[in-house]
Design an enzyme around this catalytic site. Structure first.
Site, PDB file in Angstrom:
ATOM      1  N   ARG A 190       0.970  -1.042  -0.004  1.00  0.00           N
ATOM      2  CA  ARG A 190      -0.018  -0.152  -0.035  1.00  0.00           C
ATOM      3  C   ARG A 190       0.929   1.204  -0.104  1.00  0.00           C
ATOM      4  O   ARG A 190       1.823   1.192   0.098  1.00  0.00           O
ATOM      5  CB  ARG A 190      -1.078  -0.045   1.147  1.00  0.00           C
ATOM      6  CG  ARG A 190      -0.102  -0.507   2.605  1.00  0.00           C
ATOM      7  CD  ARG A 190      -0.819   0.521   3.844  1.00  0.00           C
ATOM      8  NE  ARG A 190      -0.836   1.762   3.385  1.00  0.00           N
ATOM      9  CZ  ARG A 190       0.369   2.537   3.677  1.00  0.00           C
ATOM     10  NH1 ARG A 190       1.631   1.924   4.119  1.00  0.00           N
ATOM     11  NH2 ARG A 190       0.404   3.840   3.679  1.00  0.00           N
ATOM     12  N   GLY A 191       0.288   2.251  -0.134  1.00  0.00           N
ATOM     13  CA  GLY A 191       1.058   3.554  -0.501  1.00  0.00           C
ATOM     14  C   GLY A 191       1.118   3.842  -1.912  1.00  0.00           C
ATOM     15  O   GLY A 191       1.492   2.822  -2.652  1.00  0.00           O
ATOM     16  N   ALA A 192       0.435   5.172  -2.484  1.00  0.00           N
ATOM     17  CA  ALA A 192       0.855   5.229  -3.805  1.00  0.00           C
ATOM     18  C   ALA A 192       1.789   4.897  -4.411  1.00  0.00           C
ATOM     19  O   ALA A 192       1.832   3.997  -5.661  1.00  0.00           O
ATOM     20  CB  ALA A 192       0.089   6.564  -4.149  1.00  0.00           C
ATOM     21  N   GLN A 231      -3.317   2.462   9.907  1.00  0.00           N
ATOM     22  CA  GLN A 231      -2.012   2.874   9.259  1.00  0.00           C
ATOM     23  C   GLN A 231      -1.154   3.284  10.030  1.00  0.00           C
ATOM     24  O   GLN A 231       0.095   3.299  10.293  1.00  0.00           O
ATOM     25  CB  GLN A 231      -2.163   3.296   7.846  1.00  0.00           C
ATOM     26  CG  GLN A 231      -2.845   2.459   7.043  1.00  0.00           C
ATOM     27  CD  GLN A 231      -4.152   2.548   6.697  1.00  0.00           C
ATOM     28  OE1 GLN A 231      -5.127   3.160   7.577  1.00  0.00           O
ATOM     29  NE2 GLN A 231      -4.706   2.540   5.552  1.00  0.00           N
ATOM     30  N   ASP A 246      -2.922  10.498  -2.494  1.00  0.00           N
ATOM     31  CA  ASP A 246      -2.988   9.443  -3.576  1.00  0.00           C
ATOM     32  C   ASP A 246      -3.565  10.009  -4.868  1.00  0.00           C
ATOM     33  O   ASP A 246      -3.431   9.408  -5.997  1.00  0.00           O
ATOM     34  CB  ASP A 246      -4.123   8.562  -3.292  1.00  0.00           C
ATOM     35  CG  ASP A 246      -3.751   7.471  -2.209  1.00  0.00           C
ATOM     36  OD1 ASP A 246      -3.302   6.173  -2.209  1.00  0.00           O
ATOM     37  OD2 ASP A 246      -3.630   7.778  -0.856  1.00  0.00           O
ATOM     38  N   ASN A 298      -6.472  11.855   0.035  1.00  0.00           N
ATOM     39  CA  ASN A 298      -5.393  11.172   0.863  1.00  0.00           C
ATOM     40  C   ASN A 298      -6.486  10.230   1.911  1.00  0.00           C
ATOM     41  O   ASN A 298      -7.935  10.156   1.754  1.00  0.00           O
ATOM     42  CB  ASN A 298      -4.875  11.850   1.757  1.00  0.00           C
ATOM     43  CG  ASN A 298      -3.451  11.319   1.999  1.00  0.00           C
ATOM     44  OD1 ASN A 298      -2.868  10.496   1.767  1.00  0.00           O
ATOM     45  ND2 ASN A 298      -3.342  11.394   3.784  1.00  0.00           N
TER      46      ASN A 298
END
Length: 390
Positions: A83-85, A233, A274, A284
């Site tokens: 995960r994380g753009a 997160q 994102d 986001n």
């Protein structure tokens, strides 16, 4: 394994991080000082595997997953194992390469048709993170630009393109960190929401990059990490990262942000994103817009750290950003020994919200800092990016 910046030497990684290898995967007992040395996304080209840290298990267990099928890679993106753009983009690029690596197509048209199926499938895994589509589009452009070459050469070019996407992310994050440091002073309080650190990128992160670079310079930041409901997160990943790196971090519930701001403990807010629209609206993790509103109320600068790959100049405003809604179980039972909400209660679970541009003090990119009006400043950022490529 073949040589290349993005290939991982798993034995070296195991030795460096004090992790145990089991038949079921690579699970961890990790030396916390080595967290920033570990790769979030890597390619084992010899075994045709995408290697990721399963972020759904952190912080209790660090486990490396070796993904071989397109279904496994799709699921890893959808289920937030990666995960994380930026990390999603890197995973998608390697996934596209692995999906076509063993193609037996005899001509370009057949090869391109196979690639499109792989690309279109991976693109359905997450709707909001623009890096997913950006990376897949880059891979498609690579196929098209090399159409006159042999199929073997196109495959080699795709591998290199995926490696380049990862290598560029490291430079991007460090540049964002350096620009971010120009906006703050040593020894201040910083609040962040969700996780935009090493685990979300190839190195340093976006929102955490100024913190990590400042920490290397001896700046004594005091960081407040929102827990980031419902997937936590901030609690599971950001607090874990920063503590492991030796940064002074305090975990707070999301509804405590107002109090720490009112107490004067926060002098800047850094968040990732994102997708950024052309007018500066930024999507986001859910809860970010509330933090921005609080920061505006208390006169605290609110900074969005955005690689240009997350800026969508074809998206006019935040109203044009599709917001993913996830399953209700993430709210009602995911983190509880027993269900904590009434059975069959209605649940609204958007994964992201949009922070309106007037609440954003500046957008920090790898090519400079954009300030209002964003339609103008973001256009100038992309002009600078284009000039740098010439």
């Amino acid at each position: 394994m073949k040589n290349g910046e993005s290939s991982v030497n798993i034995n070296k990684l195991v030795n460096a991080a004090n992790i145990h290898v089991n038949l079921g995967g690579v699970s961890m007992e990790m030396n916390p000082q080595k967290v920033l040395d570990m790769e979030t996304v890597a390619l084992d080209d010899t075994n045709s595997e995408l290697i990721i840290i399963d972020q759904t298990l952190l912080p209790g267990e660090t486990k490396y997953l070796r993904l071989t099928s397109q279904g496994e890679i799709w699921t890893a993106i959808y289920e937030l194992q990666v995960r994380g753009a930026p990390a999603i983009g890197i995973a998608a690029a390697y996934g596209a390469y692995l999906g076509i690596k063993n193609s037996a197509a005899a001509d370009y048209d057949a090869f391109y048709a196979e690639f499109k199926k792989v690309k279109d499938y991976l693109a359905t895994s997450r709707p909001t993170a623009v890096n997913l589509f950006w990376a897949l589009d880059r891979m498609e452009d690579c196929v098209k630009c090399n159409r006159e070459k042999s199929i073997a050469d196109i495959k080699t070019a795709l591998r290199k393109e995926a490696d380049d996407i990862k290598a560029e992310d490291i430079w991007v994050c460090k540049s964002i960190g350096e620009y971010g440091l120009t906006l703050i002073e040593p020894n201040i309080g910083i609040l962040t929401h969700c996780n935009a650190g090493q685990l979300a990128t190839a190195k340093y992160g976006t929102a955490l990059a100024p913190i990590y670079l400042g920490h290397e310079k001896g700046y004594k930041f005091k960081v407040f990490a929102d827990e980031t409901r419902p997937l936590l997160q901030g609690a599971r990943l950001t607090a874990y990262e920063l503590k492991s790196a030796g940064v002074d971090v305090t975990l707070i519930c999301d509804n405590m942000a107002s109090m720490v701001m009112k107490n004067g403990w926060v002098q800047a807010v850094f968040v990732g994103c994102d997708r950024v629209a052309a007018n500066g609206d930024a999507a986001n993790k859910i809860g970010t817009s509330g933090v921005a509103i609080l920061a505006k109320n208390y006169g605290i600068p609110f900074y969005v750290c955005a690689p240009t790959s997350t800026i969508d100049m074809n998206c006019a405003t935040g109203q044009d950003i599709h917001i993913e809604e996830r399953k209700s179980e993430e709210v009602t039972e995911k983190w509880y020994a027993t269900r904590m909400a009434p059975t069959d209660v209605k649940v609204f679970n958007p994964a992201f919200d949009v922070t309106d541009a007037p609440f954003i003090t500046a957008i920090i990119t790898e090519y400079g800092i954009a300030k209002p009006p964003y339609n103008k400043s973001l256009t100038e950022i992309f002009a600078k990016k284009d000039a740098a490529k010439k």
